[in-house]
Scaffold this active site. Sequence first.
Site, short mmCIF file in Angstrom:
data_model
loop_
_atom_site.label_atom_id
_atom_site.label_comp_id
_atom_site.label_asym_id
_atom_site.label_seq_id
_atom_site.Cartn_x
_atom_site.Cartn_y
_atom_site.Cartn_z
N HIS A 33 3.99 1.38 2.33
CA HIS A 33 5.19 0.68 1.85
C HIS A 33 5.90 1.52 0.78
CE1 HIS A 33 2.69 -3.02 3.00
NE2 HIS A 33 3.78 -3.17 3.72
N HIS A 75 0.86 -1.18 0.00
CA HIS A 75 0.00 0.00 0.00
C HIS A 75 0.90 1.23 0.00
CE1 HIS A 75 1.09 0.14 4.22
NE2 HIS A 75 0.57 -1.07 4.42
N GLN A 87 7.08 -15.88 12.00
CA GLN A 87 6.66 -14.77 12.86
C GLN A 87 5.16 -14.77 13.13
OE1 GLN A 87 8.10 -11.73 9.98
NE2 GLN A 87 6.28 -10.58 10.57
N LYS A 91 4.84 2.61 12.18
CA LYS A 91 3.60 1.85 12.43
C LYS A 91 3.87 0.65 13.33
CE LYS A 91 -0.34 -0.32 10.92
NZ LYS A 91 -0.01 -1.67 11.27
N ASP A 92 5.04 0.00 13.10
CA ASP A 92 5.40 -1.17 13.93
C ASP A 92 6.49 -0.73 14.91
OD1 ASP A 92 3.86 -3.48 12.55
OD2 ASP A 92 4.72 -2.32 10.93
N MET A 96 -2.51 2.79 7.43
CA MET A 96 -2.53 1.84 6.31
C MET A 96 -1.93 0.51 6.78
SD MET A 96 -1.48 4.20 3.14
CE MET A 96 -2.49 5.61 2.72
N SER A 105 -1.73 -3.88 5.36
CA SER A 105 -2.16 -4.92 4.41
C SER A 105 -3.41 -5.62 4.93
CB SER A 105 -1.04 -5.95 4.24
OG SER A 105 0.15 -5.30 3.89
P1 AMP Z 1 4.71 -5.38 6.47
O1 AMP Z 1 4.60 -5.67 5.02
O2 AMP Z 1 3.41 -5.10 7.12
O3 AMP Z 1 5.56 -6.38 7.20
O4 AMP Z 1 5.50 -4.00 6.58
C1 AMP Z 1 6.72 -3.79 5.94
C2 AMP Z 1 7.28 -2.48 6.39
O5 AMP Z 1 6.36 -1.44 6.06
C3 AMP Z 1 7.52 -2.40 7.90
O6 AMP Z 1 8.70 -1.67 8.16
C4 AMP Z 1 6.30 -1.65 8.38
O7 AMP Z 1 6.51 -0.94 9.59
C5 AMP Z 1 6.09 -0.68 7.22
N1 AMP Z 1 4.71 -0.22 7.20
C6 AMP Z 1 3.57 -0.95 7.16
N2 AMP Z 1 2.48 -0.16 7.20
C7 AMP Z 1 2.95 1.11 7.27
C8 AMP Z 1 2.32 2.39 7.35
N3 AMP Z 1 1.00 2.54 7.38
N4 AMP Z 1 3.12 3.49 7.40
C9 AMP Z 1 4.47 3.38 7.38
N5 AMP Z 1 5.12 2.19 7.31
C10 AMP Z 1 4.38 1.07 7.26
#
Ligand code: AMP
Length: 261
Positions: free
Chosen positions: A25, A22, A49, A139-140, A174, A176
């Site tokens: 990312h 999204h 995980q 976000k994380d 945002m 996934s």
């Molecule tokens: P994920 O695909 O959810 O494992 O996220 C991959 C990376 O994208 C991680 O570093 C997340 O913290 C970052 N991320 C996910 N959602 C957001 C968001 N809404 N804003 C900023 N970074 C994000």
Amino acid sequence: MQEYLRSTGKKIGFVPTMGALHAGHLALIETSKKQCELTVCSIFVNPTQFNDPTDFAKYPKTLTEDIIKLESVGCDVVYIPDVADLYPDGMQHLPHYSLGQLENLLEGKHRIGHFQGVCIIVHRLLDAVTPHQLFMGQKDYQQIAVIRKLLDIIHAKIELFICPTSRETSGLAMSSRNTRLNPIQREQATAIFQGFQTLERNPTWDGFGQTLLTQGFQSIDYIAFCDPDTLEEKTDRKRPFILLIAASISNVRLLDNYLFI
Ligand code: AMP
């Protein structure tokens, strides 16, 4: 992979993801592109995980769309490994990282083993990609603290950059997992950001949990007011503090946080 990337002699920026990309990312990719000569994005849904097999099975997969999105922002390399690439010896006898209290708090308490899985995969991805800089989202928030610790444990000379949380215009962070919410649930989910705004005006407000439940949330794992550095829970609301939340709507677990400075 490793040999090819390093042979370019370029400054490599790395954005690890689990796909279903999204705009949040893509903002990470764009930040990496500004700072590095070559940006690599990985897409890998990491089994170790996930403490909940249903969550793993239901994790959205949109590879074709993801690649189109990555092309649209000029990502240089997309790395899409198989499980066998990253777990060549299977999932038994995995390494253990000494994360201390960090892995027992908040997310760690509710998702046993989650941060060990995150460390295993990020360590392996870093070995494969050999980046100079690593880009992750606020976000994380707890994950960032864990990765900072991991970089320290493995003596990695990699700079970690934190990018702000990207939100919908409604304020919803945002994610996934948002694709699993129907329009009514998406609307209900905005109660998290509205709660942050209420607290901005009145930091002593105590009605967050009750408001989420009234707005349609089914359960709350935690709403924690913490020290932004140690993530230990605070007994007062003196700024700076960070509010971390994990709560579910119809089995879709949403994670968010807000820094009060
Ligand atoms: P994920 O695909 O959810 O494992 O996220 C991959 C990376 O994208 C991680 O570093 C997340 O913290 C970052 N991320 C996910 N959602 C957001 C968001 N809404 N804003 C900023 N970074 C994000």
